[in-house]
Design an enzyme around this catalytic site. Structure first.
Site, PDB file in Angstrom:
ATOM      1  N   TYR A 133       0.862  -1.189   0.000  1.00 22.82           N
ATOM      2  CA  TYR A 133       0.000   0.000   0.000  1.00 22.82           C
ATOM      3  C   TYR A 133       0.892   1.230   0.000  1.00 22.82           C
ATOM      4  O   TYR A 133       1.612   1.490   0.965  1.00 22.82           O
ATOM      5  CB  TYR A 133      -0.910  -0.042   1.226  1.00 22.82           C
ATOM      6  CG  TYR A 133      -1.848   1.125   1.427  1.00 22.82           C
ATOM      7  CD1 TYR A 133      -2.119   2.060   0.430  1.00 22.82           C
ATOM      8  CD2 TYR A 133      -2.496   1.285   2.655  1.00 22.82           C
ATOM      9  CE1 TYR A 133      -2.990   3.105   0.636  1.00 22.82           C
ATOM     10  CE2 TYR A 133      -3.378   2.332   2.883  1.00 22.82           C
ATOM     11  CZ  TYR A 133      -3.619   3.240   1.871  1.00 22.82           C
ATOM     12  OH  TYR A 133      -4.486   4.277   2.093  1.00 22.82           O
ATOM     13  N   LYS A 161      -1.885  -1.584  -3.579  1.00 27.54           N
ATOM     14  CA  LYS A 161      -2.837  -0.480  -3.592  1.00 27.54           C
ATOM     15  C   LYS A 161      -2.016   0.778  -3.824  1.00 27.54           C
ATOM     16  O   LYS A 161      -1.227   1.182  -2.972  1.00 27.54           O
ATOM     17  CB  LYS A 161      -3.599  -0.397  -2.267  1.00 27.54           C
ATOM     18  CG  LYS A 161      -4.542   0.801  -2.174  1.00 27.54           C
ATOM     19  CD  LYS A 161      -5.221   0.877  -0.805  1.00 27.54           C
ATOM     20  CE  LYS A 161      -6.108   2.110  -0.699  1.00 27.54           C
ATOM     21  NZ  LYS A 161      -6.735   2.230   0.644  1.00 27.54           N
TER      22      LYS A 161
END
Length: 293
Positions: A133, A161
């Site tokens: 992420y 992400k």
């Protein structure tokens, strides 16, 4: 590979900061019925930074229990301490959680090699698949595509992400990783274009309040129906923008309460409820997006 609209779920709390597990159960049911592809429990939107390790783990496991196999649960298990992230990953391994979502360490600002070693240690600590992420706007560290490419070769690291909002970044990463490495947008404002340019899903704040619309937008974008996807995206543009008028998840929790999805918009300190001067702006965004009348 998991694709589509994945909600970055808010964590319901009462005015004292205690977790409201009854409302958590209702939110899980809401997303199951609305076509959300998966739930991220206790990520940024779930106020992971203000939950101690035991409470953090309890919320994730409760979400898993409430889902009862009907929707995949991803655990937010990132930390700026590698040992804490490893501890959380080990707690969630073999639980039924499908993956951990690991934010780049915030505040301590590691180098690219430090990022590589951090995520490598987490991935090698247990069998739980891990999603990277990258959100430099909140962490003050940007994980570069070359580092992502190195990490993508580690068995348990299955995707990222990417929340820079830079679509060129998607192209740069896509050119360096295998086709089965999952690419998720972490920026609602550019999420539709991210999918149309080869991404696989959106880990979304907006999905908290517009799950049906976000699921359809993703479905259209992933099947190449750009006009239909863009129509929904344009409808949701006001909330994509104004859910970030203050730090996430302050505005989205207020919006959830305004829509009757939460009994309270309270956050844990140091986060506060949405400032009164911004409440009409967020309410108008909900009206413009046709989410309330």
């Amino acid at each position: 590979m998991l694709t589509g609209s994945i909600v970055a779920l808010v964590t319901p709390m009462d005015k004292t900061g205690e977790i409201d597990f009854l409302t958590l159960k209702q939110l899980v049911e809401f997303h199951i019925k609305s076509g959300t592809a998966a739930i991220v429990a206790v990520g940024t939107s779930g106020e992971s930074a203000t939950l101690d390790v035991d409470t953090h783990a309890k919320v994730v496991i409760k979400a898993l229990e409430f889902a009862d196999g009907r929707i995949p649960i991803i655990a937010g298990n990132g930390a700026n301490s590698t040992s804490e992230a490893v501890l959380l990953s080990k707690r969630f391994a073999d639980s039924g959680i499908i993956a951990g979502l690991n934010v780049t360490p915030y505040y301590n600002k590691p180098t690219q090699e430090g990022l590589f070693q951090h995520f490598k240690a987490i991935a090698e600590s247990c069998d739980l698949p891990q999603i990277l992420y990258n959100v430099p706007g909140r962490t003050s560290v940007d994980m570069l595509p070359e580092t992502v490419a190195r990490l993508s070769k580690i068995k348990n690291i299955i995707g990222i992400k990417e929340a820079t909002g830079d679509l060129n970044r998607l192209a740069d990463i896509k050119a360096l990783v295998a086709d089965d490495f999952a690419l998720y947008s972490g920026d609602d404002a550019t999420g539709c274009d991210f999918l149309l340019q080869g991404g696989h899903g959106v880990i979304s704040v907006t999905t908290n309040i517009a799950p049906v619309e976000m699921a359809k937008m993703c479905e259209y974008a992933l099947s190449g129906q750009a006009d239909l996807a863009k129509k929904i995206d344009n409808q949701l543009a006001p909330v994509h923008k104004y859910l970030f008028i203050e730090s996430n998840p302050i505005p989205v929790k207020w919006a959830c309460a305004e829509m009757g999805l939460l009994p309270s918009a309270d956050c844990r300190l140091p986060l506060m409820m949405l400032d009164k001067k911004y409440q009409p702006i967020v309410r108008n965004a909900l009206i413009e997006a046709k989410l309330i009348s």
